[in-house]
Design an enzyme around this catalytic site. Structure first.
Site, PDB file in Angstrom:
ATOM      1  N   HIS A 151       0.757  -1.252   0.051  1.00 25.16           N
ATOM      2  CA  HIS A 151      -0.093  -0.063  -0.016  1.00 25.16           C
ATOM      3  C   HIS A 151       0.877   1.000  -0.175  1.00 25.16           C
ATOM      4  CE1 HIS A 151      -3.485   2.509   1.574  1.00 25.16           C
ATOM      5  NE2 HIS A 151      -2.552   3.212   1.878  1.00 25.16           N
ATOM      6  N   GLU A 152       1.970   1.486   0.840  1.00 23.74           N
ATOM      7  CA  GLU A 152       2.606   2.423   0.904  1.00 23.74           C
ATOM      8  C   GLU A 152       3.473   2.764  -0.070  1.00 23.74           C
ATOM      9  OE1 GLU A 152       2.000   5.064   3.021  1.00 23.74           O
ATOM     10  OE2 GLU A 152       0.477   3.987   4.162  1.00 23.74           O
ATOM     11  N   HIS A 155       1.941   4.420  -2.780  1.00 26.36           N
ATOM     12  CA  HIS A 155       1.902   5.794  -2.866  1.00 26.36           C
ATOM     13  C   HIS A 155       3.065   6.552  -3.679  1.00 26.36           C
ATOM     14  CE1 HIS A 155      -1.778   6.768  -0.533  1.00 26.36           C
ATOM     15  NE2 HIS A 155      -1.279   5.943   0.515  1.00 26.36           N
ATOM     16  N   TYR A 166      -3.823  14.623  -3.229  1.00 22.52           N
ATOM     17  CA  TYR A 166      -4.403  13.982  -1.781  1.00 22.52           C
ATOM     18  C   TYR A 166      -5.523  14.804  -1.275  1.00 22.52           C
ATOM     19  CZ  TYR A 166      -3.458  10.722   1.729  1.00 22.52           C
ATOM     20  OH  TYR A 166      -3.696   9.591   2.565  1.00 22.52           O
ATOM     21  N   GLU A 175      -5.964   6.460  -2.154  1.00 27.13           N
ATOM     22  CA  GLU A 175      -5.791   5.583  -1.322  1.00 27.13           C
ATOM     23  C   GLU A 175      -6.179   4.342  -1.690  1.00 27.13           C
ATOM     24  OE1 GLU A 175      -4.801   5.372   1.976  1.00 27.13           O
ATOM     25  OE2 GLU A 175      -3.661   7.193   1.794  1.00 27.13           O
ATOM     26  N   ASP A 249      -9.565  14.408   7.709  1.00 26.49           N
ATOM     27  CA  ASP A 249      -8.614  13.447   6.827  1.00 26.49           C
ATOM     28  C   ASP A 249      -8.711  13.677   5.429  1.00 26.49           C
ATOM     29  OD1 ASP A 249      -7.875  10.732   6.305  1.00 26.49           O
ATOM     30  OD2 ASP A 249     -10.153  10.243   5.626  1.00 26.49           O
ATOM     31  N   HIS A 254      -9.173   8.639   3.297  1.00 26.83           N
ATOM     32  CA  HIS A 254      -9.247   7.275   4.021  1.00 26.83           C
ATOM     33  C   HIS A 254     -10.647   6.751   4.110  1.00 26.83           C
ATOM     34  CE1 HIS A 254      -5.084   8.279   5.197  1.00 26.83           C
ATOM     35  NE2 HIS A 254      -4.835   7.017   5.142  1.00 26.83           N
TER      36      HIS A 254
END
Length: 382
Positions: A151-152, A155, A166, A175, A249, A254
């Site tokens: 996942h990271e 990015h 974002y 995301e 957020d 998210h």
């Protein structure tokens, strides 16, 4: 990896020590997100060859820390460090073999990771240049979960390709794409088909922690992943009618990835097989070919998946059905049959054998798609 609303809930409902730690994470996370925009490459690229460097922050908040492992070095004996090193390597292999991508930036970027960041830091993040992992406190070790690593690092792929803003809908898509390739990473490592996957993001973070939940997110059933007094309840909607308009957020990045996550999962299950061979190439094409703008909406993204599927000769009807299930209507690309067939093929279509064949929905769908492709070819020739 941990959404700010989880930290916020802990800052309001935890013990005094937990509240202080959560407030500190909120401040650090805000700084990290701001830092993502300013990117440098501290190490010379290594085109076409996997190259990793993994560091130990030694519980400090300075990066990158002490270099412990480089590409080809033996195991360090430190579980977190070796997991981060292996996870970076597995992600490189997934993108290289599955999508012919040369590292995160498609130009041989060295994959840098730092573990043991801060004191019991309950998060993991891509800071625009490298991966950073805390040891966890409420949550278990972040390096133990392949969905976290995939996942990271994705990015970073988005940063160097679609550059989705974002905030708001493009942020939620940012995301979403990371969840798509995070789940793909886990399935790649475990050799799972779509119907064998659990479609959970961050399940290992809950292992042995006594939290009331299964993971951070459930891609198949958004909004059902956790419900715990300390970290709150999973706020993700599963349908666009429940889309959450909020300034928190980063505009719900998210929170609102839920509908797109569900649409992707439904499509993956319909296609079956290995996702990096079926639905994965569709999402990768949307991410890396200029099909969407940086401020893309859910509608634009969904439309782009249909374009990508058509280009890759994938089933567009199954994809359209998946988007419709979460409240997004797209054109499946298959034309409606004319009321009267053209005179030059009317006799052919009335032939008894052809009528029997066209009674099969799959055959009819194939013929309709072939008809549309032939129309496009004729138009291009003209």
């Amino acid at each position: 990896m941990i959404p700010p609303f989880v930290d916020q809930h802990e800052a309001e409902h935890g013990t005094p020590e937990q509240q202080a730690a959560a407030r500190k994470r909120l401040r650090l996370s805000a700084m990290i997100r701001a830092r993502r925009a300013a990117v440098s490459r501290p190490f010379a690229p290594s085109p076409g060859v996997r190259s990793r460097k993994t560091f130990d922050a030694q519980s400090k908040e300075s990066l990158p820390g002490l270099l412990v492992r480089s590409e080809g070095d033996p195991s360090s004996g430190d579980s977190a460090l070796d997991e981060a090193h292996a996870g970076a390597g597995d992600t490189w292999i997934l993108y290289h073999r599955g999508f012919q991508r040369d590292s995160i930036d498609n130009a041989g970027l060295v994959l840098v990771s730092t573990v043991h960041y801060g004191e019991k830091f309950d998060n993991a993040f891509w800071d625009g240049e490298q991966m950073v992992y805390g040891d966890g406190d409420i949550f278990a070790r972040f390096t133990a979960d392949p969905t976290v690593i995939g996942h990271e690092l994705t990015h970073g792929v988005t940063q160097f390709s679609a550059q989705l803003i974002y905030y708001g809908q493009p942020g939620a898509l940012n995301e979403h794409v990371s969840d798509v390739f995070g789940s793909m990473m886990e399935q790649w490592v475990r050799g799972q088909r779509a119907d064998q996957a659990d479609w959970l993001i961050g399940a290992e973070l809950f292992a042995g922690r006594g939290l009331q939940g299964r993971a951070l997110r459930d891609m198949r059933n958004p909004g059902t992943a956790y419900d715990d007094p300390l970290i709150g309840k999973d706020p993700q909607p599963a349908h666009m009618r429940d889309y959450v308009d909020t300034w928190q957020d980063n505009g719900g990045v998210h929170i609102n990835s839920g509908p797109a996550n569900r649409a992707y999962t439904l499509a993956a299950l319909e296609y079956g097989g290995l996702v990096w061979e079926t639905v994965g190439p569709i999402w990768y094409r949307v991410l890396t070919v200029p099909l969407i703008p940086p401020n893309a909406t859910f509608q634009q993204f969904a439309d782009a998946t249909i374009q990508a599927a058509y280009h890759l000769e994938q089933d567009t009807m199954a994809l359209a059905d998946a988007w419709a299930a979460v409240g997004i209507t797209v054109d499946d690309g298959v034309p409606e049959p004319p009321e009267e067939p053209p005179s030059d093929c009317a006799a052919f279509l009335r032939h008894p054998i052809v009528e029997v064949l066209l009674a099969d929905p799959q055959v009819a769908r194939f013929v309709a798609q072939a008809h549309r492709q032939s129309q496009r070819l004729r138009k291009a020739v003209r």
